[in-house]
Design an enzyme around this catalytic site. Structure first.
Site, PDB file in Angstrom:
ATOM      1  N   HIS A 259       0.829  -1.201   0.000  1.00  0.00           N
ATOM      2  CA  HIS A 259       0.000   0.000   0.000  1.00  0.00           C
ATOM      3  C   HIS A 259       0.864   1.252   0.000  1.00  0.00           C
ATOM      4  O   HIS A 259       2.086   1.172   0.188  1.00  0.00           O
ATOM      5  CB  HIS A 259      -0.951  -0.029   1.206  1.00  0.00           C
ATOM      6  CG  HIS A 259      -0.255  -0.168   2.527  1.00  0.00           C
ATOM      7  ND1 HIS A 259       0.264  -1.362   2.988  1.00  0.00           N
ATOM      8  CD2 HIS A 259       0.039   0.743   3.484  1.00  0.00           C
ATOM      9  CE1 HIS A 259       0.815  -1.189   4.173  1.00  0.00           C
ATOM     10  NE2 HIS A 259       0.705   0.085   4.491  1.00  0.00           N
ATOM     11  N   ARG A 269      -4.496  15.217   5.705  1.00  0.00           N
ATOM     12  CA  ARG A 269      -4.965  13.898   6.141  1.00  0.00           C
ATOM     13  C   ARG A 269      -4.249  13.517   7.430  1.00  0.00           C
ATOM     14  O   ARG A 269      -3.033  13.744   7.555  1.00  0.00           O
ATOM     15  CB  ARG A 269      -4.679  12.871   5.041  1.00  0.00           C
ATOM     16  CG  ARG A 269      -4.992  11.449   5.418  1.00  0.00           C
ATOM     17  CD  ARG A 269      -5.135  10.551   4.198  1.00  0.00           C
ATOM     18  NE  ARG A 269      -5.473   9.210   4.596  1.00  0.00           N
ATOM     19  CZ  ARG A 269      -4.600   8.217   4.654  1.00  0.00           C
ATOM     20  NH1 ARG A 269      -3.339   8.408   4.312  1.00  0.00           N
ATOM     21  NH2 ARG A 269      -4.985   7.026   5.060  1.00  0.00           N
TER      22      ARG A 269
END
Ligand code: GA4
Length: 327
Positions: A259, A269
């Site tokens: 990922h 974020r």
């Protein structure tokens, strides 16, 4: 099984894909079967019905935001990361970089209170309490998932994985990541890497993010090479990732998911990743029950300490499990 659809965002080649959503409050036998399937297919799934109280998550998130909003010199008091502590833009010791600042904390309460002194001048005790509470709560969910997984795999001992992270000497970590949005127009590209491609080395990862997207998983079974799949954010859920050690213990039946995180140009974020790891001295090897004539032993045995030593000597994206393949 509920299925969440993922919408494509930016990135190189992408495709939309339905990833499993598992409700932990559902029927045990069914849930355990679904967890196994998700871990075999993707090494990744989302859990709802996890029972983590909202205020435990909010308190942790506020403490993280408070830390990241401190002046840089203040944050640097908690760094550099060697390997724990505050870091900005550099990831690990071998030249990896990303558009991210982070704080790495050990799960051990005495290590947390030691680090808290450098992280929070205002109220280190409160910071320790918030982190301890979050770690304990999330560790419980991790153990529940691991026990369901063991049951779903039909293993005699359902505590075979969870015991490793419940051990008082566990080497679990908490990583708080802050991916800032862009301040200037020139930087507004759609492909800024916050955290490059990798798999997590530990047993299992529980990731909670705010409502800003950025996480992408590498689609494991794509026929046409690497395809990145963007994961829709869901602050009420946890995303679960299979780590390298679980791949080894299940003799390759479960896969550790590769990922990465892409930076959103407009919003910042915040993600909080709990990495469940065994004690340093623990021997990791394929479980005898996972070795069959059809699936002969795939990996050699090693201690977690040895594996960590190797991982810190390699780049972030290295396929480090290859070093331990059985001949
Ligand atoms: C990836 C998963 C976790 O974030 C982490 C990372 C660690 C670090 O940032 O210090 C590593 C990386 C991670 C694997 C390879 C090495 C070590 C950076 C790096 C280049 C905390 C972990 O355990 O391994």
């Amino acid at each position: 099984m509920v299925v969440a659809s993922l919408s494509p965002v930016h990135g190189d080649r992408f495709r939309s894909l339905a990833i499993p959503v598992i409700d932990l409050s559902c029927h045990r036998a069914l849930t355990s079967e679904l967890i196994v399937r998700a871990c075999e297919e993707f090494g990744f799934f989302k859990v709802i019905g996890h029972g983590v109280p909202l205020d435990v998550v909010s308190r942790m998130e506020s403490a993280a935001l408070e830390f990241f909003s401190l002046p840089v010199v203040e944050k640097q008091r908690a760094g550099p990361p060697n390997p724990l502590g505050y870091g900005s833009r550099t990831i690990g010791p071998n030249g990896d970089t990303g558009e991210v600042e982070y704080l790495l904390l050990h799960a051990n309460p005495s290590s947390i209170s030691q680090q808290a002194g450098m992280v929070s001048r205002r109220n280190p005790t409160e910071f320790s309490c918030v982190v301890n509470e979050y770690m304990e709560t999330v560790q419980e969910v991790a153990c529940k998932i691991l026990e369901l997984l063991a049951e779903g795999l039909g293993l005699r001992d359902s505590g075979v994985f969870s015991r490793l992270i419940r051990d008082t000497e566990n080497d679990s970590l908490l990583r708080l990541n802050h991916y800032p949005s862009c301040h200037n127009k020139e930087d507004m590209r759609s492909d800024r890497i916050g955290f490059g491609e990798h798999s997590d080395p530990q047993i299992i990862t529980l990731l909670r993010s705010n409502d800003v997207g950025g996480l992408q998983i590498l689609s494991p079974s794509s026929m046409d090479g690497a395809v990145w799949v963007p994961v829709l954010p869901d602050p009420t859920a946890f995303h679960i990732m299979v780590g390298d050690l679980l791949q080894v213990m299940t003799n390759g039946r479960l896969v550790s998911v590769r990922h990465r995180a892409i930076v959103d140009s407009y919003s910042s974020r915040l993600s909080m990743a709990y990495f469940g790891a065994p004690p340093l001295h623990e021997w990791i090897s394929p479980l005898p029950e996972m070795i069959t004539p059809q699936m002969p032993r795939c990996y050699k045995s090693f201690t977690w300490a040895e594996y960590k030593k190797a991982m810190y000597s390699l780049r972030l994206g290295h396929n480090r499990l290859d070093l331990y393949r059985a001949d």
